[in-house]
Design a protein around this motif. Structure first.
Motif: not given
Length: 390
Positions: A306-309, A342-346, A357-362, A364-366
């Protein structure tokens, strides 16, 4: 013999399928998936077992009544239609939790207040005395769920959310929820049949959940209390019997589980939490910067982290995610690497193409749980070799 009854296991978005699989493996009947929930049937012993053993459930609810509610009067009347003396005495305490998806009701606190009034009025009329509210340690936790005009009333058998496993006393800046960690591991296919690493382990949650999955240790073995222990029909002997039967299925683990973190404070917290969970014989943690490491085991390696976002940790995002990609590419051949962000740009800066790629929520963050397959040698060489062997 105890009769089976319907129950509902609440979960996080994206975990419905793995929770249904967990329930079937435990022996649940009539398993049906919904949104962020799975319904199933079992007896009282199975309710105890579900709370102890399920890794991806947040709560186990026992529905007791359903009715239509479209205004204050119908809500009050419906709650009064339940004989509350079956579940509660006038000397006990309770609390009402509410979830709403209804145009008839806007405020969960208003619904909780009306439900409470209906319950205490029933006791006053019958016994001249009423139970009290206790938000922290109630004898009975009642769940009211209103979807449009359908109101379901359930008893909450868990109490605190089941992600409170009981082993985590220390957390770092951006901790991951234990249920989210377990679900990610199960989605990644982790089954304990190989070596495992979390190279940015923080307070050690993913490591603890990975070790418990590998050894088949019940998820909530370290938890101090479940709400059902305060119920009128609490059966201590049955609970001990269920606990003993689960502990007999614990198995040995013959590979390595390794955690790195570059922050000394995180390493200390992770070691404390792993010790609290009685997992220190399986997990080794050291202070290291992932970007300065390389694969140290032979054979396939399973990596989840779980890297920092950049939400709560200040980092230079583009460079950081590029370094993740470079380190995986250059130093971790033969590795299935999964991480959540949760940083999809990164993700664009990793420089590798994810195979899943699996969509989850951490919270409230997509977020996305992504998988990178790092082959021994190049991918092309791997497939050429496969062709040569056919």
């Amino acid at each position: 013999m105890e009769q089976n009854f319907k129950m509902i296991a609440k979960t996080l978005f994206g975990f419905e399928e793995i929770l249904a699989k967990e329930l079937r493996q435990l022996g649940a009947q009539n398993v049906e998936m919904g949104t962020r929930m799975v319904s199933f049937a079992g007896d009282k012993g199975f309710m105890y077992k579900a709370n102890l053993a399920l890794r991806t459930a947040l709560k186990i609810l026992k529905p007791i009544y359903q009715f239509r509610a479209f205004n204050e009067a119908s809500l009050y009347k419906g709650i009064q239609g339940i004989d509350w003396s079956k579940y509660l005495s006038e000397n006990q305490t309770f609390v009402v939790d509410v979830t709403l998806h209804s145009e008839h009701f806007n405020h969960s606190q208003f619904v909780a207040l009306k439900a409470k009034d209906a319950i205490v009025d029933q006791f006053r009329d019958k016994f001249g005395k009423r139970p009290s509210i206790d938000k922290d340690f109630p004898d009975l936790r009642i769940n009211v769920h209103i979807d449009r005009d359908q109101c379901s009333v359930s008893l909450d058998s868990s109490g605190d959310s089941l992600h409170h496993r009981g082993y985590k006393t220390a957390t770092n800046i951006a901790p991951i929820n234990e249920v989210l960690a377990a679900g990610m591991l199960l989605l990644s296919g982790w089954d304990g049949q190989g070596d495992f690493i979390d190279p940015m382990c923080g307070s050690g949650t993913i490591l603890a959940e990975a070790a418990m999955i590998a050894c088949n240790i019940p998820a909530n073995i370290n938890r101090k209390e479940f709400a059902f222990e305060r119920w009128n029909d609490w059966d201590n002997d049955l609970f001990d019997q269920i606990m003993n039967s689960l502990m007999k299925k614990v198995k040995d683990f013959h590979y390595t589980i390794t955690g790195y973190d570059k922050a000394p404070s995180a390493v200390m917290k992770a070691k404390d939490n792993i010790r609290n969970a009685n997992l220190d014989e399986y997990v080794k943690i050291s202070e290291r910067n992932f970007f300065d490491t390389q694969k140290e085991t032979r054979g396939p390696l399973h990596m989840v982290f779980n890297p920092p976002y950049g939400e709560r940790l200040d980092i230079e995002m583009e460079r950081f995610y590029r370094e993740i990609g470079d380190t995986l590419k250059q130093s971790y051949p033969g590795t299935n690497a999964w991480f959540i962000t949760a940083n999809l740009e990164a993700l664009k800066f990793v420089g590798l193409k994810p195979s899943r790629k699996i969509k989850l929520f951490n919270g409230k963050l997509e977020a996305r749980l992504v998988k990178y397959e790092m082959y021994e040698g190049s991918k092309r060489t791997k497939f050429q070799n496969l062709g040569d062997n056919n």
